[in-house]
Design a protein around this motif. Sequence first.
Motif, PDB file in Angstrom:
ATOM      1  N   ALA A 222      77.170  57.409  49.619  1.00 11.82           N
ATOM      2  CA  ALA A 222      76.374  58.542  49.155  1.00 11.82           C
ATOM      3  C   ALA A 222      76.312  59.624  50.207  1.00 11.82           C
ATOM      4  O   ALA A 222      76.353  60.823  49.910  1.00 11.82           O
ATOM      5  N   ALA A 223      76.215  59.225  51.485  1.00 16.32           N
ATOM      6  CA  ALA A 223      76.091  60.205  52.557  1.00 16.32           C
ATOM      7  C   ALA A 223      77.416  60.908  52.835  1.00 16.32           C
ATOM      8  O   ALA A 223      77.443  62.089  53.179  1.00 16.32           O
ATOM      9  N   GLU A 224      78.535  60.167  52.673  1.00 18.28           N
ATOM     10  CA  GLU A 224      79.826  60.737  53.039  1.00 18.28           C
ATOM     11  C   GLU A 224      80.536  61.419  51.876  1.00 18.28           C
ATOM     12  O   GLU A 224      81.474  62.177  52.082  1.00 18.28           O
ATOM     13  N   ASN A 225      80.108  61.156  50.681  1.00 15.47           N
ATOM     14  CA  ASN A 225      80.798  61.688  49.513  1.00 15.47           C
ATOM     15  C   ASN A 225      80.616  63.189  49.435  1.00 15.47           C
ATOM     16  O   ASN A 225      79.736  63.772  50.066  1.00 15.47           O
ATOM     17  N   ARG A 226      81.443  63.822  48.628  1.00 14.47           N
ATOM     18  CA  ARG A 226      81.275  65.245  48.378  1.00 14.47           C
ATOM     19  C   ARG A 226      79.927  65.487  47.711  1.00 14.47           C
ATOM     20  O   ARG A 226      79.224  64.558  47.340  1.00 14.47           O
ATOM     21  N   GLU A 227      79.563  66.722  47.571  1.00 15.29           N
ATOM     22  CA  GLU A 227      78.268  67.047  46.967  1.00 15.29           C
ATOM     23  C   GLU A 227      78.126  66.382  45.600  1.00 15.29           C
ATOM     24  O   GLU A 227      79.073  66.311  44.824  1.00 15.29           O
ATOM     25  N   LEU A 228      76.902  65.898  45.333  1.00 21.00           N
ATOM     26  CA  LEU A 228      76.598  65.279  44.046  1.00 21.00           C
ATOM     27  C   LEU A 228      75.618  66.147  43.280  1.00 21.00           C
ATOM     28  O   LEU A 228      74.854  66.929  43.860  1.00 21.00           O
ATOM     29  N   ASP A 229      75.636  65.997  41.952  1.00 14.62           N
ATOM     30  CA  ASP A 229      74.642  66.645  41.103  1.00 14.62           C
ATOM     31  C   ASP A 229      73.450  65.705  40.942  1.00 14.62           C
ATOM     32  O   ASP A 229      73.627  64.525  40.621  1.00 14.62           O
ATOM     33  N   TYR A 230      72.245  66.249  41.181  1.00 17.55           N
ATOM     34  CA  TYR A 230      71.016  65.469  41.064  1.00 17.55           C
ATOM     35  C   TYR A 230      70.113  66.076  40.005  1.00 17.55           C
ATOM     36  O   TYR A 230      69.975  67.294  39.911  1.00 17.55           O
ATOM     37  N   ARG A 231      69.490  65.212  39.235  1.00 20.81           N
ATOM     38  CA  ARG A 231      68.540  65.628  38.202  1.00 20.81           C
ATOM     39  C   ARG A 231      67.135  65.545  38.792  1.00 20.81           C
ATOM     40  O   ARG A 231      66.725  64.505  39.315  1.00 20.81           O
ATOM     41  N   LEU A 232      66.383  66.658  38.687  1.00 22.38           N
ATOM     42  CA  LEU A 232      65.043  66.731  39.266  1.00 22.38           C
ATOM     43  C   LEU A 232      64.028  67.065  38.187  1.00 22.38           C
ATOM     44  O   LEU A 232      64.152  68.085  37.503  1.00 22.38           O
ATOM     45  N   LEU A 233      63.049  66.199  38.000  1.00 18.33           N
ATOM     46  CA  LEU A 233      61.894  66.470  37.136  1.00 18.33           C
ATOM     47  C   LEU A 233      60.686  66.644  38.036  1.00 18.33           C
ATOM     48  O   LEU A 233      60.452  65.830  38.940  1.00 18.33           O
ATOM     49  N   SER A 234      59.929  67.704  37.803  1.00 22.84           N
ATOM     50  CA  SER A 234      58.792  67.994  38.670  1.00 22.84           C
ATOM     51  C   SER A 234      57.611  68.479  37.844  1.00 22.84           C
ATOM     52  O   SER A 234      57.723  68.748  36.645  1.00 22.84           O
ATOM     53  N   SER A 235      56.464  68.611  38.522  1.00 21.99           N
ATOM     54  CA  SER A 235      55.248  69.097  37.848  1.00 21.99           C
ATOM     55  C   SER A 235      55.294  70.594  37.625  1.00 21.99           C
ATOM     56  O   SER A 235      54.516  71.129  36.823  1.00 21.99           O
ATOM     57  N   ASP A 236      56.179  71.302  38.318  1.00 20.61           N
ATOM     58  CA  ASP A 236      56.259  72.765  38.211  1.00 20.61           C
ATOM     59  C   ASP A 236      57.724  73.161  38.328  1.00 20.61           C
ATOM     60  O   ASP A 236      58.229  73.414  39.428  1.00 20.61           O
ATOM     61  N   LEU A 237      58.414  73.208  37.183  1.00 18.62           N
ATOM     62  CA  LEU A 237      59.847  73.466  37.195  1.00 18.62           C
ATOM     63  C   LEU A 237      60.193  74.851  37.755  1.00 18.62           C
ATOM     64  O   LEU A 237      61.124  74.968  38.555  1.00 18.62           O
TER      65      LEU A 237
END
Length: 314
Positions: A222-237
């Motif tokens: 995970a640290a060495e791989n190319r950039e990853l797409d992350y899904r973020l859910l938050s209280s204030d989008l």
Amino acid sequence: MDTPLAVRARGITKCFGDVVALDGIDLDVAQGQIHGLVGPNGAGKTTLLGLLLGLAVADGGRLEILGAPVGRALAAPDGVAGFVDGPGLYPSLTARQNLAALVALRGHDPRTGAISDVLDQVGLTDVADDRVRGYSLGMRQRLGLAAALLTRPRLLVLDEPSNGLDPAGKRHVHGVLTRLAADGTAVVVSSHRMDDLEALCSEATILATGRVVFSGPLSKLAAENRELDYRLLSSDLPAARRLAADTAGITVVDDARAWRGAEALVVRALVPALDELVAGLVRSGVAVRELAPVSSPLEAAFLALTEEEEEAGR
């Protein structure tokens, strides 16, 4: 003190005519470790599993299994069990009869409780006296695992063990493998199911065209791989979106993706930039309700590798 190695391979090569199946493979698998083996079709995974099971011998290099050098004879090393390309079973016999035949072939008494014990471990007790010809693919896989467990292996080698499993069957298999590793057994698992490997494995090796392109802990991948797409859910989008846009190394890919009835922010980043974003959200009082890769690090690495191979072949 370092954990003893169940598998130590250095410079392993294997050719079939003009085809180089394995090209200088190095591999370490510690006792008590579940190690994943990943790669596109034709990468050399099945060949490597065959070497570990004694179904083939290497043309070059050095292979040690459970502390003993592997010779030139075709024979399963002591303490090793498993299957490649699915388990070999007698379809006209029941599950219990299949296991009894294996026990008898080894010169032991098939009336021992070991057969019932392994059938219970893999969740086949209720269908133990049904003929195997009526088994589903997943049930056959579980029976193959039960057959391997009869030998009490110190190294278990499995090819696509989750193939055809329903959720209950997968739970049984995962539980068995986790308990084996906790008791000191080394497990090598080859699979195209990245979710299975990430749930089970502490380390993984990725093969491409017969060579190792990565081997180590999944966290390192995970640290060495190319950039990853992350899904973020938050209280204030909206606030999360502003902070993401202002954080170095973060790219907002999608700011309104639907996810389980809620809107999610999708960002692209390396792990350090993602850590900085999370810290900024916490400082700003924005709750992080979910943060997960859209595609897992292992799957992303596999897809990137496949894409690179396709481009090279054009």
